[in-house]
Design an enzyme around this catalytic site. Structure first.
Site, PDB file in Angstrom:
ATOM      1  CB  SER A 139     -79.781 -71.476  -5.534  1.00  0.00           C
ATOM      2  OG  SER A 139     -80.629 -71.473  -6.666  1.00  0.00           O
ATOM      3  CE1 TYR A 152     -75.696 -70.941  -9.246  1.00  0.00           C
ATOM      4  CE2 TYR A 152     -77.836 -72.010  -9.042  1.00  0.00           C
ATOM      5  CZ  TYR A 152     -77.008 -70.920  -8.813  1.00  0.00           C
ATOM      6  OH  TYR A 152     -77.502 -69.812  -8.148  1.00  0.00           O
TER       7      TYR A 152
HETATM    8  P1  NAD Z   1     -73.541 -61.599  -9.233  1.00  0.00           P
HETATM    9  O1  NAD Z   1     -72.832 -62.106 -10.451  1.00  0.00           O
HETATM   10  O2  NAD Z   1     -74.123 -60.243  -9.236  1.00  0.00           O
HETATM   11  O3  NAD Z   1     -72.644 -61.736  -7.948  1.00  0.00           O
HETATM   12  C1  NAD Z   1     -71.728 -62.758  -7.755  1.00  0.00           C
HETATM   13  C2  NAD Z   1     -70.624 -62.230  -6.894  1.00  0.00           C
HETATM   14  O4  NAD Z   1     -69.652 -63.256  -6.719  1.00  0.00           O
HETATM   15  C3  NAD Z   1     -69.931 -61.029  -7.537  1.00  0.00           C
HETATM   16  O5  NAD Z   1     -69.615 -60.081  -6.541  1.00  0.00           O
HETATM   17  C4  NAD Z   1     -68.676 -61.652  -8.103  1.00  0.00           C
HETATM   18  O6  NAD Z   1     -67.620 -60.724  -8.202  1.00  0.00           O
HETATM   19  C5  NAD Z   1     -68.393 -62.689  -7.040  1.00  0.00           C
HETATM   20  N1  NAD Z   1     -67.471 -63.722  -7.472  1.00  0.00           N
HETATM   21  C6  NAD Z   1     -67.515 -64.480  -8.596  1.00  0.00           C
HETATM   22  N2  NAD Z   1     -66.441 -65.264  -8.655  1.00  0.00           N
HETATM   23  C7  NAD Z   1     -65.700 -65.013  -7.552  1.00  0.00           C
HETATM   24  C8  NAD Z   1     -64.475 -65.495  -7.051  1.00  0.00           C
HETATM   25  N3  NAD Z   1     -63.756 -66.406  -7.726  1.00  0.00           N
HETATM   26  N4  NAD Z   1     -64.019 -64.986  -5.886  1.00  0.00           N
HETATM   27  C9  NAD Z   1     -64.706 -64.043  -5.213  1.00  0.00           C
HETATM   28  N5  NAD Z   1     -65.872 -63.545  -5.636  1.00  0.00           N
HETATM   29  C10 NAD Z   1     -66.356 -64.032  -6.800  1.00  0.00           C
HETATM   30  O7  NAD Z   1     -74.662 -62.707  -8.937  1.00  0.00           O
HETATM   31  P2  NAD Z   1     -75.794 -62.800  -7.819  1.00  0.00           P
HETATM   32  O8  NAD Z   1     -77.025 -63.154  -8.540  1.00  0.00           O
HETATM   33  O9  NAD Z   1     -75.776 -61.641  -6.913  1.00  0.00           O
HETATM   34  O10 NAD Z   1     -75.311 -64.115  -7.058  1.00  0.00           O
HETATM   35  C11 NAD Z   1     -74.921 -64.120  -5.707  1.00  0.00           C
HETATM   36  C12 NAD Z   1     -75.220 -65.491  -5.112  1.00  0.00           C
HETATM   37  O11 NAD Z   1     -76.636 -65.693  -5.121  1.00  0.00           O
HETATM   38  C13 NAD Z   1     -74.605 -66.647  -5.901  1.00  0.00           C
HETATM   39  O12 NAD Z   1     -74.119 -67.623  -5.005  1.00  0.00           O
HETATM   40  C14 NAD Z   1     -75.786 -67.181  -6.688  1.00  0.00           C
HETATM   41  O13 NAD Z   1     -75.635 -68.541  -6.996  1.00  0.00           O
HETATM   42  C15 NAD Z   1     -76.917 -66.948  -5.702  1.00  0.00           C
HETATM   43  N6  NAD Z   1     -78.234 -66.931  -6.327  1.00  0.00           N
HETATM   44  C16 NAD Z   1     -78.574 -65.979  -7.236  1.00  0.00           C
HETATM   45  C17 NAD Z   1     -79.844 -66.006  -7.791  1.00  0.00           C
HETATM   46  C18 NAD Z   1     -80.292 -64.995  -8.801  1.00  0.00           C
HETATM   47  O14 NAD Z   1     -81.380 -65.152  -9.375  1.00  0.00           O
HETATM   48  N7  NAD Z   1     -79.567 -63.923  -9.050  1.00  0.00           N
HETATM   49  C19 NAD Z   1     -80.755 -67.004  -7.435  1.00  0.00           C
HETATM   50  C20 NAD Z   1     -80.369 -67.949  -6.497  1.00  0.00           C
HETATM   51  C21 NAD Z   1     -79.106 -67.911  -5.948  1.00  0.00           C
END
Ligand code: NAD
Length: 257
Positions: A139, A152
């Site tokens: 991130s 985080y």
């Molecule tokens: P999201 O909530 O759509 O996806 C998260 C995924 O992780 C989901 O599929 C969820 O089911 C899964 N998950 C959660 N807990 C879990 C567990 N215990 N076991 C297995 N799977 C689990 O969120 P996203 O935004 O797509 O996030 C995905 C990644 O991207 C994360 O690591 C997040 O930190 C990172 N990220 C997101 C953003 C953003 O703006 N959306 C920015 C930077 C980084």
């Protein structure tokens, strides 16, 4: 090297960025293994839909990334992989002195420790096969901090550090390990933060998007899951064979500031 017929495991891929990355891999002819902690018909249907749409093999394997043994079992059940995308992640926002201990533990386990376990299980198979790509979805918070996101920020900085160590351990092999650092992407994880922020600042949804979420993103646009999938694919290309142990920001300029 063609990616056709290779297999990618993407953790946390029944929604958001993980699903977007899985779809872009499948579009490129890569077999994909989707994952999350649930085991619903719709999870398996997602994989079936990808298989049908792109003509690749796609499976959904339930494994809870908060548990080390389940992280390792995911890799074993999938029969190893050529490409590992550590993407599962959760968020919780609170001042450090009010941060619930169970939330701290869950964020560190899911966002950081899971990558340790999956890499430990996947690398021996990549070595046997003579090729591998590890992509850790960190991130902008792996490079910069924000208040109230201590767990985080700690986890994502940890992922960036772990990525560098593993890259050095595999530097003389045809295996690379990199971190992708997205800024804000409009996924369920970000959506969940909007209603509370609207209430807290008495703002409309649009105001929250522009004046809160995207204040640090100079482009004033969200990155998309397709762009993250494309970045992950690039890291698997021959052009990226000498890119290892680094971070690629997809953040509209956030970390340029
Ligand atoms: P999201 O909530 O759509 O996806 C998260 C995924 O992780 C989901 O599929 C969820 O089911 C899964 N998950 C959660 N807990 C879990 C567990 N215990 N076991 C297995 N799977 C689990 O969120 P996203 O935004 O797509 O996030 C995905 C990644 O991207 C994360 O690591 C997040 O930190 C990172 N990220 C997101 C953003 C953003 O703006 N959306 C920015 C930077 C980084």
């Amino acid at each position: 090297m063609s990616l056709q017929g290779k297999t990618a495991i993407i953790t946390g891929s029944n929604s958001g960025i993980g699903l977007g990355v899985a779809r872009e891999f499948a579009r490129a002819g890569v077999h994909v293994v989707l994952n999350s902690f649930s085991d619903r018909d719709e999870d398996h249907a997602l994989a079936a839909g990808i298989a049908e749409e792109f003509g690749v093999q796609a499976r959904y394997i339930k494994a809870d990334m908060s548990k080390g043994e389940e992280c390792r079992a995911l890799i074993d059940l999938a029969g190893g992989c050529d490409i590992l995308v550590n993407n599962a992640g959760i968020q919780h926002v609170a001042p450090i002195d009010e941060f619930p201990v169970n939330k701290w533990d869950a964020i560190i386990a899911i966002n950081m420790n899971s990558a340790f376990h999956t890499m430990a299980a996947a690398l021996p198979v990549m070595r046997q096969r003579g090729w591998g790509r590890v992509i850790n979805i960190a991130s902008a918070h792996g490079l910069r901090a924000s208040p109230f996101k201590a767990a985080y920020v700690a986890a994502k900085h940890g992922v960036v550090g772990m990525t560098k160590s593993v890259a050095l351990e595999t530097a003389q092999e045809p295996i690379t390990c990199n971190a992708v650092c997205p800024g804000y992407v409009l996924t369920p994880l970000v959506e969940a933060q909007i209603p509370d922020t609207m209430k807290e600042y008495n703002m409309t949804r649009e105001e929250v998007e522009k004046n809160v979420l995207l204040t640090r993103q100079p482009s004033k646009e969200f990155a998309t899951v397709e762009q993250l999938g494309g970045t992950a694919l690039f890291l698997c290309s021959d052009a990226a064979a000498q890119i290892t142990g680094t971070t690629i920001s997809v953040d509209g300029g956030w970390t340029a500031v």
